[in-house]
Design a protein around this motif. Structure first.
Motif, PDB file in Angstrom:
ATOM      1  N   UNK A 193      15.761  32.326  10.536  1.00 37.67           N
ATOM      2  CA  UNK A 193      16.970  32.703   9.801  1.00 37.67           C
ATOM      3  C   UNK A 193      16.623  33.609   8.623  1.00 37.67           C
ATOM      4  N   UNK A 194      15.533  33.312   7.926  1.00 39.15           N
ATOM      5  CA  UNK A 194      15.142  34.096   6.752  1.00 39.15           C
ATOM      6  C   UNK A 194      14.822  35.540   7.117  1.00 39.15           C
ATOM      7  N   UNK A 195      14.413  35.777   8.365  1.00 37.57           N
ATOM      8  CA  UNK A 195      14.042  37.122   8.793  1.00 37.57           C
ATOM      9  C   UNK A 195      15.215  37.922   9.354  1.00 37.57           C
ATOM     10  N   UNK A 196      16.382  37.297   9.464  1.00 44.77           N
ATOM     11  CA  UNK A 196      17.553  38.018   9.952  1.00 44.77           C
ATOM     12  C   UNK A 196      18.044  39.006   8.900  1.00 44.77           C
ATOM     13  N   UNK A 197      18.784  39.994   9.338  1.00 45.17           N
ATOM     14  CA  UNK A 197      19.389  40.937   8.403  1.00 45.17           C
ATOM     15  C   UNK A 197      20.407  40.208   7.535  1.00 45.17           C
ATOM     16  N   UNK A 198      20.728  40.801   6.389  1.00 45.11           N
ATOM     17  CA  UNK A 198      21.694  40.180   5.482  1.00 45.11           C
ATOM     18  C   UNK A 198      23.038  39.981   6.169  1.00 45.11           C
ATOM     19  N   UNK A 199      23.446  40.939   6.980  1.00 45.08           N
ATOM     20  CA  UNK A 199      24.724  40.821   7.680  1.00 45.08           C
ATOM     21  C   UNK A 199      24.707  39.654   8.661  1.00 45.08           C
ATOM     22  N   UNK A 200      23.589  39.478   9.372  1.00 47.39           N
ATOM     23  CA  UNK A 200      23.504  38.393  10.340  1.00 47.39           C
ATOM     24  C   UNK A 200      23.379  37.043   9.629  1.00 47.39           C
ATOM     25  N   UNK A 201      22.674  36.997   8.506  1.00 47.33           N
ATOM     26  CA  UNK A 201      22.586  35.752   7.736  1.00 47.33           C
ATOM     27  C   UNK A 201      23.955  35.297   7.255  1.00 47.33           C
ATOM     28  N   UNK A 202      24.844  36.246   7.016  1.00 43.43           N
ATOM     29  CA  UNK A 202      26.176  35.934   6.502  1.00 43.43           C
ATOM     30  C   UNK A 202      27.165  35.603   7.615  1.00 43.43           C
TER      31      UNK A 202
END
Length: 369
Positions: A193-202
């Motif tokens: 999860x930490x390596x996902x893009x900011x958009x995907x984390x949101x």
């Protein structure tokens, strides 16, 4: 004695992000006959009746009506009901109330599931207006997405291509099954999860899916996750989940978490009782009294509330209050008269209560105890 009330996860269930307080609907909507079939089926573990009541619409039925009868969809909804029955075994379902869903005519029925150890979960069931009762969706209030809403977003991601982050989401989603099989650790999933893009984390679907998976390990992952990443994952959307974990920690006050809950949860007897017990443990007797009074007013049939009432009476030297709580525990909940229970928290005050004329007179009706 120490009662801890915390909310657990039913894998796959969730709730919509609404800030609704219970409101008064028409008498037809709130009569016992309205929710009685569901309440009865839940408490009898009646899977057959629940399957009859639960008739969710396939998220893509508007595009392809034949999908409503798709065997895979039918099997999935049957699994939801089977999981619900299994999860509620040995527990007791309490109907909490109902409210309208926005501008729709649909009605949401709110429930509390109380387990044998008095841990509590909060569920809802969305229904069509009128009778007979038809349930169109259900969920656990720990999360944002309902069962059907989650599947709708998942179908959109998996079946309707060319959306932003397709490959990134597909990689994340492909790791959930290995994690559930024990092939990945919670730390590894958090790292993904930490390596996902900011958009995907949101993305709400990503967050709900990850939280459902991580909850299989209880709160272990929560306290190990870096604080900034935890804030990114939870934001302000999972107040009940954060309150749940806070209430599992004896040293935490949890007042802030409690204040962030939806009003109807703040007013729930189980959470009010737990907050009262925590205040009592900190010798904040006046605050504990406030929670105790509110809990007794909210619902007069929740066992631990009377334990709190009894202990407050003992510590305050109010033997009438202590006896009122004890009498409820013995007469209505079949709790045996246990002198250790009366002296465990406050030995001196408990002994004074046992020696009081009020207690001795009351105890005469139980000569064998």
């Amino acid at each position: 004695m120490r009662w801890i009330f915390f909310t657990l996860l039913l894998a796959g269930c969730s709730s919509l992000p609404q800030q609704n307080t219970m409101v008064t609907l028409s008498e037809q909507e709130l009569t016992l006959s309205r929710h009685a079939p569901l309440t009865r089926a839940l408490n009898l573990d009646d899977e057959a009746t629940l399957l009859t009541l639960f008739q969710p619409t396939h998220p893509l039925a508007d595009i392809e009506p034949l999908l409503q009868d798709d065997p895979a969809w039918q099997e999935l909804t049957h699994e939801w009901v089977a999981d619900l029955v299994l999860h509620g075994q040995e527990g007791e379902w309490h109907y909490r109330g109902a409210h309208a869903l926005g501008q729709q005519e649909a009605v949401r029925l709110e429930y509390r599931l109380v387990h044998e150890d008095f841990s509590v979960e909060y569920f809802y069931f969305d229904t069509e207006p009128g009778t007979p009762l038809v349930i169109t969706d259900m969920g656990n209030r720990l999360f944002q997405l309902s069962q059907v809403a989650l599947m709708a977003q998942l179908y959109q991601r998996m079946l309707i291509k060319h959306t932003v982050g397709d490959e990134e989401f597909a990689h994340f989603f492909s790791l959930l099954a290995p994690y559930n099989r024990g092939e990945l650790t919670s730390d590894e999933m958090v790292s993904v999860y930490a390596q996902l893009s900011a958009e995907m984390q949101d993305n709400v679907l990503v967050r709900d899916l990850l939280l459902r998976a991580l909850m299989s390990e209880g709160a272990y992952w929560y306290w190990r996750m870096p604080e900034t990443l935890r804030e990114t994952l939870l934001q302000s959307d999972y107040a009940l989940l954060e309150a749940t974990f806070c209430l599992q920690q004896d040293e935490e006050r949890c007042d802030g978490r409690y204040a962030q809950l939806d009003p109807d949860l703040q007013q729930d007897v189980a959470l009010q009782t737990e907050m009262g017990i925590r205040a009592l443990e900190r010798n904040e007797v006046a605050r504990a009294e406030q929670f105790s009074r509110s809990a007794l007013t909210a619902e007069p049939s929740f066992f631990p509330t009377y334990w709190l009432q009894m202990q407050l009476g003992i510590v305050n030297g109010d033997h009438s209050q202590a006896l009122a709580g004890l009498d409820k525990l013995v007469q209505e909940f079949d709790v045996p008269i246990n002198k250790q229970m009366l002296t465990q928290l406050y030995p001196n005050q408990g002994q004074a209560f046992l020696k009081s004329a009020q207690f001795r007179q009351w105890a005469e009706q139980f000569p064998e105890e």
